[in-house]
Design a protein around this motif. Structure first.
Motif, PDB file in Angstrom:
ATOM      1  N   SER A 264       0.712  -1.246  -0.096  1.00 35.41           N
ATOM      2  CA  SER A 264       0.148   0.522   0.064  1.00 35.41           C
ATOM      3  C   SER A 264       0.882   1.081  -0.014  1.00 35.41           C
ATOM      4  CB  SER A 264      -0.616  -0.112   1.427  1.00 35.41           C
ATOM      5  OG  SER A 264      -1.537  -0.714   0.898  1.00 35.41           O
ATOM      6  N   LEU A 265       2.046   1.526   0.411  1.00 34.86           N
ATOM      7  CA  LEU A 265       2.754   2.211   0.546  1.00 34.86           C
ATOM      8  C   LEU A 265       3.376   2.507  -0.380  1.00 34.86           C
ATOM      9  CD1 LEU A 265       3.707   4.425   2.605  1.00 34.86           C
ATOM     10  CD2 LEU A 265       5.658   3.049   3.232  1.00 34.86           C
ATOM     11  N   LEU A 266       3.594   1.325  -0.929  1.00 38.66           N
ATOM     12  CA  LEU A 266       4.403   1.565  -2.558  1.00 38.66           C
ATOM     13  C   LEU A 266       3.325   2.323  -3.622  1.00 38.66           C
ATOM     14  CD1 LEU A 266       7.259   1.546  -3.620  1.00 38.66           C
ATOM     15  CD2 LEU A 266       6.566  -0.937  -3.946  1.00 38.66           C
ATOM     16  N   TYR A 267       1.938   1.434  -3.594  1.00 35.04           N
ATOM     17  CA  TYR A 267       0.944   2.176  -4.103  1.00 35.04           C
ATOM     18  C   TYR A 267       0.377   3.539  -4.005  1.00 35.04           C
ATOM     19  CZ  TYR A 267       0.696  -2.254  -6.311  1.00 35.04           C
ATOM     20  OH  TYR A 267       0.227  -3.272  -7.171  1.00 35.04           O
ATOM     21  N   THR A 278       5.049  15.103  -6.909  1.00 43.72           N
ATOM     22  CA  THR A 278       6.585  14.931  -6.187  1.00 43.72           C
ATOM     23  C   THR A 278       6.609  14.319  -5.107  1.00 43.72           C
ATOM     24  OG1 THR A 278       7.143  15.544  -8.345  1.00 43.72           O
ATOM     25  CG2 THR A 278       8.949  15.008  -7.242  1.00 43.72           C
ATOM     26  N   ASN A 279       6.379  15.618  -4.261  1.00 46.10           N
ATOM     27  CA  ASN A 279       6.577  15.886  -2.710  1.00 46.10           C
ATOM     28  C   ASN A 279       6.488  14.864  -1.772  1.00 46.10           C
ATOM     29  OD1 ASN A 279       8.080  17.036  -0.904  1.00 46.10           O
ATOM     30  ND2 ASN A 279       5.641  17.614   0.035  1.00 46.10           N
ATOM     31  N   ARG A 280       4.771  14.394  -2.128  1.00 45.34           N
ATOM     32  CA  ARG A 280       4.618  13.248  -1.048  1.00 45.34           C
ATOM     33  C   ARG A 280       4.695  11.615  -1.935  1.00 45.34           C
ATOM     34  NH1 ARG A 280      -0.208  17.524  -1.064  1.00 45.34           N
ATOM     35  NH2 ARG A 280       0.088  18.346   0.746  1.00 45.34           N
ATOM     36  N   ALA A 281       5.053  11.939  -3.449  1.00 40.69           N
ATOM     37  CA  ALA A 281       5.491  10.800  -3.827  1.00 40.69           C
ATOM     38  C   ALA A 281       7.019  10.029  -3.019  1.00 40.69           C
ATOM     39  CB  ALA A 281       5.431  10.490  -5.235  1.00 40.69           C
ATOM     40  N   CYS A 282       7.684  11.365  -2.983  1.00 37.98           N
ATOM     41  CA  CYS A 282       9.203  10.817  -2.758  1.00 37.98           C
ATOM     42  C   CYS A 282       9.476  10.718  -1.035  1.00 37.98           C
ATOM     43  CB  CYS A 282       9.805  12.446  -2.783  1.00 37.98           C
ATOM     44  SG  CYS A 282      10.673  12.913  -4.907  1.00 37.98           S
ATOM     45  N   ALA A 284       6.771   8.968   0.773  1.00 38.31           N
ATOM     46  CA  ALA A 284       6.300   8.060   0.175  1.00 38.31           C
ATOM     47  C   ALA A 284       6.866   6.923  -0.167  1.00 38.31           C
ATOM     48  CB  ALA A 284       5.040   7.172  -0.009  1.00 38.31           C
ATOM     49  N   LEU A 285       8.385   6.701  -0.874  1.00 39.62           N
ATOM     50  CA  LEU A 285       8.755   6.346  -0.959  1.00 39.62           C
ATOM     51  C   LEU A 285      10.134   6.506  -0.736  1.00 39.62           C
ATOM     52  CD1 LEU A 285       9.311   6.948  -5.321  1.00 39.62           C
ATOM     53  CD2 LEU A 285       8.680   5.088  -4.747  1.00 39.62           C
ATOM     54  N   ALA A 286      10.877   6.948   0.041  1.00 38.19           N
ATOM     55  CA  ALA A 286      11.549   7.363   1.248  1.00 38.19           C
ATOM     56  C   ALA A 286      10.903   6.208   2.440  1.00 38.19           C
ATOM     57  CB  ALA A 286      12.286   8.620   1.639  1.00 38.19           C
ATOM     58  N   GLU A 287       9.878   6.443   2.577  1.00 39.89           N
ATOM     59  CA  GLU A 287       9.345   5.877   3.829  1.00 39.89           C
ATOM     60  C   GLU A 287       9.365   3.775   3.652  1.00 39.89           C
ATOM     61  OE1 GLU A 287       7.899   5.220   7.773  1.00 39.89           O
ATOM     62  OE2 GLU A 287       8.294   7.183   6.746  1.00 39.89           O
ATOM     63  N   PHE A 288       9.209   3.625   2.571  1.00 40.83           N
ATOM     64  CA  PHE A 288       8.926   2.829   2.004  1.00 40.83           C
ATOM     65  C   PHE A 288      10.374   1.950   1.525  1.00 40.83           C
ATOM     66  CE2 PHE A 288       9.980  -0.765  -1.409  1.00 40.83           C
ATOM     67  CZ  PHE A 288       9.108  -1.592  -0.850  1.00 40.83           C
ATOM     68  N   GLY A 289      11.919   2.707   1.202  1.00 36.36           N
ATOM     69  CA  GLY A 289      12.958   2.149   1.740  1.00 36.36           C
ATOM     70  C   GLY A 289      13.594   1.983   2.614  1.00 36.36           C
ATOM     71  N   ASP A 290      13.119   2.894   3.709  1.00 35.88           N
ATOM     72  CA  ASP A 290      13.867   3.046   5.484  1.00 35.88           C
ATOM     73  C   ASP A 290      12.634   1.648   5.592  1.00 35.88           C
ATOM     74  OD1 ASP A 290      15.361   5.533   4.678  1.00 35.88           O
ATOM     75  OD2 ASP A 290      14.410   6.574   5.517  1.00 35.88           O
ATOM     76  N   ARG A 306      10.965   0.846 -10.441  1.00 37.26           N
ATOM     77  CA  ARG A 306       9.875   1.888 -11.697  1.00 37.26           C
ATOM     78  C   ARG A 306       9.153   3.076 -10.726  1.00 37.26           C
ATOM     79  NH1 ARG A 306       6.871  -2.026 -12.515  1.00 37.26           N
ATOM     80  NH2 ARG A 306       4.876  -1.146 -11.020  1.00 37.26           N
ATOM     81  N   ASN A 307       8.885   2.866 -10.020  1.00 43.26           N
ATOM     82  CA  ASN A 307       8.394   4.161  -9.509  1.00 43.26           C
ATOM     83  C   ASN A 307       9.506   5.271  -8.637  1.00 43.26           C
ATOM     84  OD1 ASN A 307       6.057   3.408  -9.140  1.00 43.26           O
ATOM     85  ND2 ASN A 307       6.126   2.546  -6.953  1.00 43.26           N
ATOM     86  N   ARG A 308      10.868   5.095  -8.465  1.00 41.50           N
ATOM     87  CA  ARG A 308      11.939   5.615  -8.364  1.00 41.50           C
ATOM     88  C   ARG A 308      12.283   6.567  -9.890  1.00 41.50           C
ATOM     89  NH1 ARG A 308      16.249   3.928  -5.001  1.00 41.50           N
ATOM     90  NH2 ARG A 308      16.865   2.240  -5.988  1.00 41.50           N
TER      91      ARG A 308
END
Length: 315
Positions: A264-267, A278-282, A284-290, A306-308
């Motif tokens: 869900s975080l990635l979606y 872009t701001n909220r997408a980044c 969410a991606l940072a939260e997923f990676g961490d 792909r999302n990054r």
């Protein structure tokens, strides 16, 4: 008995009385030090988890001199006072290490809390209630009255000034009826599985209705986490990223350790990309990676990469 003999006897008695007293004081000091050292080790175990000893070094180790080191000059034999000073120095060193680790952990928690607050501050998208009619049971005869059409159907203006969606075609109704609903001992799982089959067949509005019905009837079912994630995907695949983002964020916040929370975080990031946020997408991606490094290099690596590649984040 002369005076010198009496003085010697008195001194001998005094020495006999003083030695046990000094030894008793030393024993008391050692007991206090042992108690302090034991408490400090307990604090260390809480701050540095792991019982294999990797995080602990000997307090004092002078048994083997370092290669090439100049041997220290011989000094007086260690006394009880020097032993206490050495042990106090070791305790101060350990306390400094514990303090440093505690400050580092507090800083990391503060950064994580700021990220979550930034995500929660995002204006929540209003999710319209599914407007489609009741999905007919497999094999049932379509009702005579016109069912409420799916939200994705083309809308036509009515005479009252409001809009009315076009009714689903008979072919679509027949295709939905052709999808069998499971019949097992787990009614909740049957409802979820039916919603999954509708989504898999590309009937996204019908899947939205079915999954919403499942979540309403079985909010504590084992498949609830899966259902919320799939409901978000039904909106996202139907071209409704704002509505999808709400379900993805709620599913992630409900239980971050659940099976589909990382999905869900990635979606959620994918939904933000779709609406050019872009701001909220980044975030969410940072939260997923961490938060999910194993999945970022494993099961979800392809989608994560792909999302990054679709956004340019500052860090």
């Amino acid at each position: 008995m002369n005076s010198r003999t009496r003085a010697a006897i008195v001194l001998a008695l005094l020495g006999t009385a003083l030695v046990p007293a000094g030894a008793q004081a030393q024993d008391g000091t050692d007991a206090r030090l042992r108690r302090l050292e034991s408490e400090l080790r307990a604090v260390q175990r809480a701050v540095f988890p792991g019982g294999d000893g990797r995080y602990f070094t000997p307090e004092v180790d002078t048994s083997t001199p370092a290669p090439g080191a100049t041997p220290a000059p011989a000094g007086p034999a260690p006394t009880a006072v020097t032993d206490i000073l050495v042990r106090l120095d070791a305790m101060e060193t350990q306390m400094a290490r514990v303090t440093a680790r505690s400050e580092e952990t507090a800083y990391q928690l503060q950064q994580l809390e700021q990220r979550l607050q930034a995500m929660e501050a995002a204006p929540a998208a209003t999710v319209p209630a599914p407007a489609i009619g009741v999905i007919p049971a497999p094999g049932a005869t379509p009702p005579a009255s016109t069912p409420t059409p799916p939200p994705s159907a083309a809308a036509a203006p009515a005479s009252s000034g409001q809009t009315r969606a076009a009714a689903p075609s008979p072919e679509r109704v027949a295709a939905v009826q052709a999808i069998a609903k499971p019949q097992t001992d787990d009614a909740g799982d049957d409802e979820y599985s039916y919603g999954f089959r509708l989504w898999q067949a590309g009937f996204y509005p019908e899947a939205q209705q079915q999954l919403a019905l499942f979540l309403q009837r079985y909010p504590s079912h084992a498949r609830t986490n899966w259902g919320r994630n799939l409901l978000g995907r039904a909106y996202l695949d139907n071209g409704q990223p704002r509505e999808a983002a709400t379900h993805f964020f709620e599913n992630y916040q409900a239980n971050k350790q659940a099976d589909r929370a990382p999905d869900s975080l990635l979606y959620l990031a994918e939904s933000m990309i779709a609406i050019n946020d872009t701001n909220r997408a980044c975030i969410a991606l940072a939260e997923f990676g961490d938060g999910y490094p194993a999945l970022a290099t494993g099961r979800l690596k392809e989608q994560y990469d792909r999302n990054r590649s679709r956004v340019r984040c500052s860090s």
